[in-house]
Structures are given as C-alpha cells and as structure tokens.
Design a protein around this motif. Structure first.
Motif, PDB file in Angstrom:
ATOM      1  N   MET A  51       0.594  -1.028  -0.089  1.00  0.00           N
ATOM      2  CA  MET A  51      -0.299  -0.392   0.393  1.00  0.00           C
ATOM      3  C   MET A  51       1.088   1.103   0.397  1.00  0.00           C
ATOM      4  O   MET A  51       1.495   1.488   1.156  1.00  0.00           O
ATOM      5  N   ARG A  52       1.258   2.040  -0.677  1.00  0.00           N
ATOM      6  CA  ARG A  52       1.951   3.393  -0.654  1.00  0.00           C
ATOM      7  C   ARG A  52       0.408   4.891  -0.918  1.00  0.00           C
ATOM      8  O   ARG A  52      -0.073   4.823  -2.221  1.00  0.00           O
ATOM      9  N   GLY A  53       0.373   4.949   0.482  1.00  0.00           N
ATOM     10  CA  GLY A  53      -0.506   5.982   0.191  1.00  0.00           C
ATOM     11  C   GLY A  53       0.140   7.618   0.033  1.00  0.00           C
ATOM     12  O   GLY A  53       1.290   7.141   0.222  1.00  0.00           O
ATOM     13  N   LEU A  54      -0.681   8.536  -0.453  1.00  0.00           N
ATOM     14  CA  LEU A  54      -0.463   9.940  -0.261  1.00  0.00           C
ATOM     15  C   LEU A  54      -1.490  10.545   0.803  1.00  0.00           C
ATOM     16  O   LEU A  54      -3.087  10.583  -0.058  1.00  0.00           O
ATOM     17  N   TRP A  55      -1.129  11.261   1.075  1.00  0.00           N
ATOM     18  CA  TRP A  55      -1.754  12.198   1.895  1.00  0.00           C
ATOM     19  C   TRP A  55      -2.160  13.843   1.542  1.00  0.00           C
ATOM     20  O   TRP A  55      -1.279  14.057   1.097  1.00  0.00           O
ATOM     21  N   VAL A  56      -2.862  13.979   1.154  1.00  0.00           N
ATOM     22  CA  VAL A  56      -3.560  14.960   0.307  1.00  0.00           C
ATOM     23  C   VAL A  56      -4.320  15.881   1.369  1.00  0.00           C
ATOM     24  O   VAL A  56      -5.579  16.006   1.405  1.00  0.00           O
ATOM     25  N   ASP A  57      -3.805  17.375   1.834  1.00  0.00           N
ATOM     26  CA  ASP A  57      -4.372  17.776   2.785  1.00  0.00           C
ATOM     27  C   ASP A  57      -5.107  19.059   2.034  1.00  0.00           C
ATOM     28  O   ASP A  57      -5.079  19.690   0.523  1.00  0.00           O
ATOM     29  N   ALA A  58      -5.874  20.018   2.578  1.00  0.00           N
ATOM     30  CA  ALA A  58      -6.857  20.453   2.570  1.00  0.00           C
ATOM     31  C   ALA A  58      -6.535  22.088   3.103  1.00  0.00           C
ATOM     32  O   ALA A  58      -6.586  22.742   2.557  1.00  0.00           O
TER      33      ALA A  58
ATOM     34  N   PRO B 155      -3.076  23.550  -2.433  1.00  0.00           N
ATOM     35  CA  PRO B 155      -3.790  23.393  -3.714  1.00  0.00           C
ATOM     36  C   PRO B 155      -3.622  21.377  -3.641  1.00  0.00           C
ATOM     37  O   PRO B 155      -3.117  20.765  -3.003  1.00  0.00           O
ATOM     38  N   GLY B 156      -4.767  20.836  -4.429  1.00  0.00           N
ATOM     39  CA  GLY B 156      -4.969  19.404  -4.328  1.00  0.00           C
ATOM     40  C   GLY B 156      -6.116  18.948  -5.137  1.00  0.00           C
ATOM     41  O   GLY B 156      -6.237  18.759  -5.462  1.00  0.00           O
ATOM     42  N   MET B 157      -7.357  19.498  -4.987  1.00  0.00           N
ATOM     43  CA  MET B 157      -8.261  19.168  -5.296  1.00  0.00           C
ATOM     44  C   MET B 157      -9.709  19.826  -4.977  1.00  0.00           C
ATOM     45  O   MET B 157     -10.868  19.555  -4.908  1.00  0.00           O
TER      46      MET B 157
ATOM     47  N   THR C  36      -7.512  18.659  -9.420  1.00  0.00           N
ATOM     48  CA  THR C  36      -7.832  17.182  -9.051  1.00  0.00           C
ATOM     49  C   THR C  36      -7.617  16.275  -9.663  1.00  0.00           C
ATOM     50  O   THR C  36      -6.488  15.068  -9.659  1.00  0.00           O
ATOM     51  N   ALA C  37      -7.361  16.886 -10.752  1.00  0.00           N
ATOM     52  CA  ALA C  37      -7.144  16.002 -12.866  1.00  0.00           C
ATOM     53  C   ALA C  37      -5.057  16.043 -12.158  1.00  0.00           C
ATOM     54  O   ALA C  37      -5.086  14.766 -12.649  1.00  0.00           O
ATOM     55  N   ASP C  38      -4.688  17.227 -11.539  1.00  0.00           N
ATOM     56  CA  ASP C  38      -3.023  16.896 -11.920  1.00  0.00           C
ATOM     57  C   ASP C  38      -2.740  16.535 -10.549  1.00  0.00           C
ATOM     58  O   ASP C  38      -1.401  15.497 -10.728  1.00  0.00           O
ATOM     59  N   MET C  39      -3.843  16.313  -9.278  1.00  0.00           N
ATOM     60  CA  MET C  39      -3.070  15.513  -8.489  1.00  0.00           C
ATOM     61  C   MET C  39      -3.297  14.228  -8.786  1.00  0.00           C
ATOM     62  O   MET C  39      -2.619  13.029  -8.843  1.00  0.00           O
ATOM     63  N   VAL C  40      -3.651  13.540  -9.648  1.00  0.00           N
ATOM     64  CA  VAL C  40      -4.314  11.681  -9.534  1.00  0.00           C
ATOM     65  C   VAL C  40      -3.215  11.436 -10.603  1.00  0.00           C
ATOM     66  O   VAL C  40      -3.248  10.392 -10.450  1.00  0.00           O
ATOM     67  N   SER C  41      -3.413  12.975 -12.003  1.00  0.00           N
ATOM     68  CA  SER C  41      -2.389  12.231 -12.412  1.00  0.00           C
ATOM     69  C   SER C  41      -0.290  11.945 -12.442  1.00  0.00           C
ATOM     70  O   SER C  41       0.066  10.646 -12.168  1.00  0.00           O
ATOM     71  N   ALA C  42      -0.310  12.545 -10.915  1.00  0.00           N
ATOM     72  CA  ALA C  42       0.894  12.836 -10.079  1.00  0.00           C
ATOM     73  C   ALA C  42       0.387  11.757  -9.556  1.00  0.00           C
ATOM     74  O   ALA C  42       1.697  10.799  -9.771  1.00  0.00           O
ATOM     75  N   ALA C  43      -0.116  11.104  -8.683  1.00  0.00           N
ATOM     76  CA  ALA C  43      -0.973  10.191  -7.992  1.00  0.00           C
ATOM     77  C   ALA C  43      -0.355   8.627  -8.980  1.00  0.00           C
ATOM     78  O   ALA C  43       0.695   7.800  -8.554  1.00  0.00           O
ATOM     79  N   LYS C  44      -1.213   8.380  -9.343  1.00  0.00           N
ATOM     80  CA  LYS C  44      -0.838   7.578 -10.844  1.00  0.00           C
ATOM     81  C   LYS C  44       0.774   7.339 -11.158  1.00  0.00           C
ATOM     82  O   LYS C  44       0.914   5.763 -11.482  1.00  0.00           O
ATOM     83  N   ALA C  45       1.411   8.574 -11.484  1.00  0.00           N
ATOM     84  CA  ALA C  45       2.004   8.579 -12.448  1.00  0.00           C
ATOM     85  C   ALA C  45       3.750   8.011 -11.024  1.00  0.00           C
ATOM     86  O   ALA C  45       4.475   7.432 -11.871  1.00  0.00           O
TER      87      ALA C  45
END
Length: 363
Positions: free
Chosen positions: A22-29, A32-34, A40-49
C-alpha cells in the motif's frame, strides 16, 4: 547531468518488494490539491504516475468540508459549483487508485489570520459543545478550538458525517485524524464533567492527572471510533476505517487519550497509520519497528513525513520502513513532494518514482 546521475543511483538502490504494497499519499486541504477540476486532475495524474495506490484526501478540514454536505458548509476555497470528493473518486477509480476520505475529527477551528469563521460551522452554531481547559477557556494551545468528545451530541454529530460521506460517495475508506484530546489539561466542558461524575460517582473537578478521569476520557475517544465503525459499515460494508495516530504509544495513551492499540486489537479500525514524522533515521527506525509490532502485518502502515526531509532522505526512510517489515507507507504530503525543495535537484515525487516506487505495486 546531476539529475540523471541521481535518478540512476535511486533506480539501482531500491527494488520493488515482491508482495503487494500500500503506497498512500496524504492530500491536505490547506494547500492546492483538489479545489478545482484542474487541481484534482493534476493531483490524480501525479499520484498515478508516481505509482501510488491510495489517496488520503482531506474532506473535512476544520469544520468545513470538501464535498456536498447537508451537515457542514463547503470550504470557501473550493471553486463554485464544484464537488471535490466526487471528482477525486471518479478520476482516481478510473486510474485504479483507492480513495480514503480523511476527516479531522475533533479540531474544528484555527483562530488565525488565514481563516474566517463561517456562521454555519459547528463551533459557531454549538458553542456549548466546545472543549475547555481546566480554567474554562475554549481556545486551547495555538488558538485551536475542539469539540469535546465527552458530549454525546458531539459523538452523534461526527458519526453522522462519517455515514453521510460513506452513503453518498463510493469511497474505499474513512480516515480519522485528530481523534484525540490535545492534552491532559483539556476536556473540561461542564457537560462532560457532569457525565463523568454520573458515571463514576465522583464529585468536584478532577485533576488533569487523575487516573479515573484519564480512563474516562480515553473511553470517550474509543466509543466514538466504535460508533464511526458501525456507521461506516452500515453505509458501506467494504469500506475500511483507518486512523492517523501518534506513533509513540505511551504519549498517545497517556497524554492524548488515544488508545489505538486497543482499536486494532478489537477490530474497531482496519488499519492504523502512526505518524513517524522524524528527521533522525535511528529514531525513525526504532519507532517504525515498535509500531509494526503493535498491529501486526497488514494493519499498521508507516506514516512518513516527507515535508520535513529532502528527496534522498525520504527515499531512505521508505527503505527503512520496508526493512522493518512494513507492507505499506503513507507519505505526507502531496503539496510538499511535487517540486524540488532546498538543495534538491529533483522533487521527492520524482525520487520516489525513480527509486522505491519505480514500478507499480504488485497485485
């Protein structure tokens, strides 16, 4: 050239583990992030990559939220008409990423220059629910304001939020944060004191170091976690309940009244993420070993503080966690790993992608 050499070194040094990780990433509010479709598109893309597997997205910040709620107000920094959680879930699931809705539990407000109270926020609507210290003050250290766990209405209110999210959004889990008291000097709301006296037969105001008072407050946190578990499983049986916890179990138990070892042993949570936000590798190694022993394989994932470190130091701590037996690690945070910092020539995200997360996690 320097960048290429660094990447090559990282690729050679760190192999992908054989088992699923499990490789998790905390995305705080708070960063910038979502807060818009592009973020959101940039964040999900970065996490996937970056070959992450799980996103822990902060959907309740400080009594304001990042989803369409009938209980609490949408955060002021969300693009108008936008539902962050719905978009995150849709985009992440399309990429094969799991989403855990991260909820800040008891802390509801920071009285600072960068935030203004919304009249719909719970601390404004229900001042009678606020935690107090021994002197009766509601502003606790660093001007933080908390709801009091010893008040039944507070527990129900927070459990309603858990159920609302789990019933409206196909999240893979709910992630509890700040499920604790800030210190032994907190918890002195009169409603809580009245319940303590009724439950124990005690009179007067207990000392902050009183064992019975400490046990009672500890049980209030545990009862909420139990209620959150029940509400979550009622709404979505497959969703997991997790908690970000203080890594030092003695500090957690004695000073924060957070008995997370009990939560694991009684199946109140599916996994814990002890926050080992340390710079010293020796101390990090020792605490990682201790926390993994508390939960057993698969129920404790290491919370790593990349926000305090550089790229190579972060990569090294991922390796240390793996060597200690961790089957998962959660990085804090997305906002701090995207670009090079300090003297680094590459970002932490690039360093992870070149080294320990070079390949997707095994199935």
């Amino acid at each position: 050239m320097r960048r290429a050499i660094t990447l090559a070194i990282l690729i050679c040094l760190f192999a992908v583990p054989a088992a699923a990780e499990m490789r998790g990433l905390w995305v705080d509010a708070f960063h910038p992030g979502m807060k818009s479709p592009k973020e959101t598109a940039d964040m999900v893309s970065a996490a996937k990559a970056g070959n992450f597997t799980d996103l822990f997205v902060q959907v309740r910040k400080r009594g304001d939220v990042y989803y369409n709620s009938s209980i609490e107000p949408m955060a002021a920094d969300v693009q108008e008409g936008y539902d962050p959680l719905a978009d995150v879930v849709a985009r992440a699931h399309a990429e094969g990423l799991r989403v855990h809705a991260w909820i800040t539990v008891y802390e509801v407000y920071h009285d600072t220059k960068w935030t203004k109270a919304d009249p719909r926020q719970v601390h404004v609507r229900h001042p009678e629910w606020l935690m107090k210290n021994e002197r009766g003050e509601v502003k606790l250290p660093s001007d933080r304001i908390f709801l009091d766990p010893g008040i039944k209405e507070v527990q129900t209110y927070l459990a309603d939020i858990v159920e609302e999210i789990a019933s409206r959004y196909p999240v893979d889990g709910i992630h509890l944060d700040v499920a604790r008291y800030p210190s032994p000097e907190a918890g002195y709301n009169e409603k809580s004191l009245d319940r303590f006296r009724k439950d124990t037969g005690r009179v007067g105001k207990p000392d902050s170091k009183d064992d019975a008072w400490g046990n009672w407050r500890r049980n209030q946190i545990t009862e909420f976690v139990k209620l959150a578990n029940q509400r979550l499983k009622k709404a979505n049986k497959r969703a997991l309940l997790s908690a970000a916890v203080f890594a030092n179990k003695h500090d957690a138990y004695l000073n924060k009244f957070q008995d997370w070892e009990r939560w694991l042993n009684t199946n109140l949570i599916d996994f814990a993420v002890p926050m080992i936000f340390l710079i010293d590798d020796g101390a990090y190694t020792e605490l990682a070993k201790q926390t993994l022993e508390m939960g057993g394989k698969g129920s404790v994932y290491i919370g790593q503080g990349a926000f305090k470190l550089g790229a190579q130091e972060t990569v090294k701590q991922v390796s240390i966690a793996r060597e200690a037996g961790a089957t998962g690690i959660v990085i804090y945070s997305y906002a701090t790993i995207r670009a090079p910092r300090g003297n680094d020539d590459i970002s932490i995200l690039d360093a992870l992608r070149a080294g320990p997360f070079a390949k997707p996690a095994a199935d």
